[in-house]
Structures are given as C-alpha cells and as structure tokens.
Scaffold this motif. Structure first.
Motif, PDB file in Angstrom:
ATOM      1  N   ALA A 124       1.000  -1.428  -0.071  1.00 10.78           N
ATOM      2  CA  ALA A 124       0.036  -0.102   0.034  1.00 10.78           C
ATOM      3  C   ALA A 124       1.259   1.367   0.301  1.00 10.78           C
ATOM      4  O   ALA A 124       0.980   2.282  -0.607  1.00 10.78           O
ATOM      5  CB  ALA A 124      -1.037   0.132   1.691  1.00 10.78           C
ATOM      6  N   LEU A 125       2.376   1.041   0.901  1.00  8.20           N
ATOM      7  CA  LEU A 125       2.629   2.026   0.585  1.00  8.20           C
ATOM      8  C   LEU A 125       3.478   2.788  -0.103  1.00  8.20           C
ATOM      9  O   LEU A 125       3.751   4.104  -1.309  1.00  8.20           O
ATOM     10  CB  LEU A 125       3.829   2.041   2.346  1.00  8.20           C
ATOM     11  N   LEU A 126       4.244   1.390  -1.000  1.00  6.79           N
ATOM     12  CA  LEU A 126       4.931   1.648  -2.575  1.00  6.79           C
ATOM     13  C   LEU A 126       3.553   2.399  -3.573  1.00  6.79           C
ATOM     14  O   LEU A 126       4.291   3.128  -4.420  1.00  6.79           O
ATOM     15  CB  LEU A 126       4.870   0.245  -3.142  1.00  6.79           C
ATOM     16  N   LEU A 127       2.647   1.689  -3.502  1.00 13.12           N
ATOM     17  CA  LEU A 127       1.297   2.401  -4.220  1.00 13.12           C
ATOM     18  C   LEU A 127       1.269   3.903  -3.955  1.00 13.12           C
ATOM     19  O   LEU A 127       0.967   4.202  -5.133  1.00 13.12           O
ATOM     20  CB  LEU A 127       0.279   1.064  -4.257  1.00 13.12           C
ATOM     21  N   HIS A 171     -10.942  10.464  -3.916  1.00 13.95           N
ATOM     22  CA  HIS A 171      -9.357  10.240  -3.287  1.00 13.95           C
ATOM     23  C   HIS A 171      -8.496  11.379  -3.928  1.00 13.95           C
ATOM     24  O   HIS A 171      -7.624  11.263  -4.267  1.00 13.95           O
ATOM     25  CB  HIS A 171      -9.250   8.636  -3.054  1.00 13.95           C
ATOM     26  N   PRO A 172      -8.814  12.448  -3.574  1.00 16.92           N
ATOM     27  CA  PRO A 172      -8.376  13.514  -3.989  1.00 16.92           C
ATOM     28  C   PRO A 172      -7.143  13.679  -3.480  1.00 16.92           C
ATOM     29  O   PRO A 172      -5.792  14.568  -4.251  1.00 16.92           O
ATOM     30  CB  PRO A 172      -8.745  14.806  -4.216  1.00 16.92           C
ATOM     31  N   ARG A 173      -6.865  13.874  -2.113  1.00 18.56           N
ATOM     32  CA  ARG A 173      -5.578  13.655  -1.541  1.00 18.56           C
ATOM     33  C   ARG A 173      -4.247  12.504  -2.072  1.00 18.56           C
ATOM     34  O   ARG A 173      -3.537  12.446  -0.366  1.00 18.56           O
ATOM     35  CB  ARG A 173      -5.908  14.223  -0.562  1.00 18.56           C
ATOM     36  N   TYR A 174      -5.395  11.133  -2.082  1.00 20.44           N
ATOM     37  CA  TYR A 174      -4.486   9.762  -1.920  1.00 20.44           C
ATOM     38  C   TYR A 174      -2.898   9.990  -2.951  1.00 20.44           C
ATOM     39  O   TYR A 174      -3.307  10.950  -3.670  1.00 20.44           O
ATOM     40  CB  TYR A 174      -5.522   8.848  -2.730  1.00 20.44           C
ATOM     41  N   GLY A 175      -1.663   9.973  -2.395  1.00 23.41           N
ATOM     42  CA  GLY A 175      -0.490   9.407  -3.804  1.00 23.41           C
ATOM     43  C   GLY A 175       0.193  10.671  -3.519  1.00 23.41           C
ATOM     44  O   GLY A 175       0.341  10.715  -1.734  1.00 23.41           O
TER      45      GLY A 175
END
Length: 137
Positions: free
Chosen positions: A42-45, A59-63
């Motif tokens: 999940a962290l690498l993604l 999910h606008p803040r994901y990434g």
C-alpha cells in the motif's frame, strides 16, 4: 484475538521488477497479500500514484507529489524536497505510526536514477524498511 490492523488486498504484480529466482512460482489467478506485506504494498502504491490522480474516484489527496520533481535538476534542495514529499505520503497512511528516516540517493552508475528508502514504524509497533527507484531524467 484482535483484528489484523494491516488487512488484506489483492497482490499487485510489478512487471518491471525481475522475479526472485528463489521464490515459488505464482499460482494462477488472483493472489492475496496480507499483514505487514499488505502495508508495504500500500505504501509503495501510494508513492507510485501522482497525488490527485484518483480525484475522480473521490480520493483527491491520495498519492504523492514526487512526480512534480521529474525533469528537475537533482540538486541538494530538490533531493530534500523529494525526501519531504516521500515523508508526507507515508505519513498520510493511517497504518503508519512513525517515519523513522527517509533517504534519497543518486546512483553513481545511473545519473538521474534515485534510490528512495525509508524506515517506518507501523501501528502494531513493528519496524520495516521499504524502497523504490525513481528515474527523474
């Protein structure tokens, strides 16, 4: 017995990485990943997805913002900014308790390719390291 704080998910295939020759062959069909391995995935993604890329999926803040630095000179200031972007993305994962360190190192043999490594303490007080490479040329 308490619930697994790391949950389970589908195992993602990273085709750019060579398979470990000692690893057993993957079974046909979907494979699962659970426990701390799921958190690492999940962290690498999260690091691999450009922040805002999933806004259309609510999910606008994901990434992460690390891709903002592609094409920029990797001087000391930009390496520090990259390190901060990695910390920011890792800290946004609720299963992460603490970021112990983040390192950004340029490969001497491949200018423009950076090795990013981090040590993390998870919510179950376990510690682990993860890493990825980023080509900023």
């Amino acid at each position: 017995m308490s619930a697994d704080p790391f949950k389970a998910d589908l195992r993602l295939a990273w085709p750019a990485l060579p398979q470990d020759p000692c690893a057993p062959p993957a079974p046909p069909g979907p494979a699962m990943v659970d426990g701390r391995d799921n958190l690492v995935q999940a962290l690498l993604l999260r690091l691999a997805v450009d922040r805002g890329e999933l806004a259309g999926l609510a999910h606008p803040r994901y990434g992460s913002r690390i891709y903002d630095l592609i094409g920029e000179p990797m001087d000391r200031a930009n390496k520090e900014l990259l390190r901060r972007y990695v910390r920011e993305a890792l800290k946004s994962e609720p299963r992460v308790k603490e970021i112990l360190w983040v390192r950004v190192e340029e490969r001497a043999s491949e200018p423009g390719v950076l090795d990013i490594t981090a040590a993390v303490r998870d919510v179950a007080d376990g510690q682990f390291e993860l890493g990825m490479q980023l080509d900023v040329r």
